[in-house]
Enzyme design. Structure first.
Site, mmCIF file in Angstrom:
data_model
loop_
_atom_site.group_PDB
_atom_site.id
_atom_site.type_symbol
_atom_site.label_atom_id
_atom_site.label_comp_id
_atom_site.label_asym_id
_atom_site.label_seq_id
_atom_site.Cartn_x
_atom_site.Cartn_y
_atom_site.Cartn_z
ATOM 1 N N GLY A 1 -34.016 28.074 -94.267
ATOM 2 C CA GLY A 1 -34.528 27.013 -95.128
ATOM 3 C C GLY A 1 -34.452 27.538 -96.555
ATOM 4 O O GLY A 1 -34.899 28.669 -96.829
ATOM 5 N N ASP B 1 -29.982 22.206 -99.633
ATOM 6 C CA ASP B 1 -29.725 23.625 -99.894
ATOM 7 C C ASP B 1 -29.197 23.856 -101.296
ATOM 8 O O ASP B 1 -29.333 24.939 -101.862
ATOM 9 C CB ASP B 1 -28.753 24.193 -98.859
ATOM 10 C CG ASP B 1 -29.475 24.382 -97.549
ATOM 11 O OD1 ASP B 1 -29.620 23.399 -96.799
ATOM 12 O OD2 ASP B 1 -29.950 25.509 -97.303
ATOM 13 N N LYS C 1 -28.005 20.630 -94.235
ATOM 14 C CA LYS C 1 -27.549 20.969 -92.894
ATOM 15 C C LYS C 1 -26.472 20.010 -92.392
ATOM 16 O O LYS C 1 -26.559 18.800 -92.623
ATOM 17 C CB LYS C 1 -28.757 20.960 -91.953
ATOM 18 C CG LYS C 1 -28.504 21.312 -90.528
ATOM 19 C CD LYS C 1 -27.708 22.587 -90.338
ATOM 20 C CE LYS C 1 -28.310 23.796 -91.028
ATOM 21 N NZ LYS C 1 -27.376 24.954 -91.043
HETATM 22 O O1 MRU Z 1 -29.230 26.803 -91.893
HETATM 23 P P1 MRU Z 1 -30.650 26.483 -92.277
HETATM 24 O O2 MRU Z 1 -31.537 26.264 -91.107
HETATM 25 O O3 MRU Z 1 -31.189 27.484 -93.267
HETATM 26 O O4 MRU Z 1 -30.520 25.087 -93.052
HETATM 27 C C1 MRU Z 1 -31.683 24.528 -93.569
HETATM 28 C C2 MRU Z 1 -31.477 23.211 -94.191
HETATM 29 O O5 MRU Z 1 -30.400 22.673 -94.234
HETATM 30 C C3 MRU Z 1 -32.685 22.617 -94.842
HETATM 31 O O6 MRU Z 1 -32.670 21.226 -94.743
HETATM 32 C C4 MRU Z 1 -32.702 23.021 -96.330
HETATM 33 O O7 MRU Z 1 -32.573 24.406 -96.464
HETATM 34 C C5 MRU Z 1 -33.939 22.570 -97.011
HETATM 35 S S1 MRU Z 1 -35.357 23.456 -96.509
HETATM 36 C C6 MRU Z 1 -36.668 22.889 -97.414
#
Ligand code: MRU
Length: 355
Positions: free
Chosen positions: A53, A245, A256
């Site tokens: 995240g 992200d 994601k």
């Molecule tokens: O691969 P991840 O689990 O780190 O991806 C996370 C996401 O895509 C979240 O939606 C994003 O980081 C926002 S977290 C507040």
């Protein structure tokens, strides 16, 4: 099971010599904390998504750099700086898409550069610790503010769809996309219904968001990613909240894998689609989504993980991009801690003073 909000995603240990993370690869079955103090284990924890995240990765990187810098032996400031720079670049190589990683590392690094001529190595180490604490504390406040703005958009009985996990587990606390629901609970609302996309291939929706929402006492429904369309068609979704992200200067944003498909469906069914992101995730140096680096991950995550045995034919080609980019034209608004940005996003970001 305790409310997930009571679990600490990423904190410093009491003696401030290690990072303590909740190992998210083991959720929801096992609640296990890991104490990390070595460079390779911190890097691995970020790469393997034990801590994940965007904002939580930023906090882990800030604490990580502080801990690694504290291990420098000697009192030569220039030697200290070149040591810290190497550790910063190493941690920064763990994941490419979430801008909070480089944002947090650059924040600590710039603080060092601004103070290197006025302080001893010991003092600089302490200042790094204070800066890392600020990254964490600010993230808690930011997430709550996003939650309050998002809450204003909700109505009693709403069905809310979310993708991946942008909840308390993805931040220092509260989350971004799930923060409005935590704020609603604080207001005594208990009639919201949250739909969690399972989020193939790493199942952050099924394992993490469903766990968070269920332990918080929210009516939670898990759907496979390919069930989002029928769920929208059946009129069950009133609003969509997702995280990010990296948000580009024009409002395109990476999140994601699968998020852009949700946005396309939302437009078709006329459902408001909001991106919830702290301003630390808005990267004005990235002009459009085309400039966002997309992390490619191992094929085994698609062919083997979560199955008792490999389920795809040996030798089949596999693509595994971990993120996709949602075009700004599909976004109703971007909920930040400074308010909600509406299109045109470049102008809205300018008004918000985002540089
Ligand atoms: O691969 P991840 O689990 O780190 O991806 C996370 C996401 O895509 C979240 O939606 C994003 O980081 C926002 S977290 C507040």
């Amino acid at each position: 099971m305790d409310n997930a909000l009571k679990l600490n995603t990423v904190v410093l240990s009491e003696d401030r010599k290690s990072i303590v993370i909740l190992d998210q690869t083991l959720l929801p079955k096992n609640i296990k904390y890991l104490k990390l103090s070595k460079r390779d284990e911190i890097w691995e924890a970020i790469y393997k998504l034990r801590v994940r995240g965007a904002p939580a990765i930023g906090c882990a990187a800030a604490f990580g750099l502080y801990i690694l810098a504290s291990g420098y032996e000697g009192d030569d400031v220039e030697g200290f700086l070149s040591f810290v720079e190497k550790e910063k670049d190493y941690l920064n190589s763990s994941r490419p898409t979430a801008v909070n990683l480089s944002w947090a590392l650059t924040r600590l690094w710039n603080m060092l550069l601004a103070n290197k001529d006025k302080h001893t190595v010991r003092e600089l180490k302490e200042m790094l610790g204070e800066e890392a604490d600020s990254v964490w504390n600010e993230d808690v406040a930011i997430s709550r503010a996003i939650g309050s703005y998002g809450f204003e958009l909700l109505h009693h009985g709403d069905g809310i769809l979310t993708h991946c996990n942008a909840g308390t587990l993805a931040t220092a606390k509260y989350g971004t996309a799930l923060a409005p629901i935590y704020i609603a609970l604080e207001h005594g609302w208990n009639d919201l219904k949250v739909y969690c996309d399972e989020t193939r291939p790493l199942l952050q929706g099924a394992r993490l968001s469903a766990f968070e929402m269920q332990t918080a006492g929210v009516y939670t429904t898990l759907i496979c990613d390919d069930m989002a369309s029928i769920t929208m068609k059946r009129g069950k979704i009133n609003i969509i909240f997702v995280g990010a992200d990296r948000v580009a200067a024009n409002g395109d944003f990476a999140n994601k894998i699968g998020t852009s498909g949700v946005a396309i469906m939302a437009r078709y069914y006329g459902i408001p689609f909001y991106c919830c992101a702290p301003t630390t995730t808005i990267d004005m140096a990235t002009k459009t989504g085309a400039d966002i680096p997309i992390e490619e991950r191992k094929p085994e995550e698609v062919t083997e993980m979560w199955y008792k045995e490999r389920m795809a034919p040996e030798g089949v080609h596999v693509d595994n991009p971990a993120f996709d980019v949602t075009d700004h034209s599909l976004v109703t608004g971007i909920i930040t801690e400074k308010g909600i940005a509406y299109p045109p996003f470049d102008k809205a970001f300018e008004r918000m003073g985002i540089k």
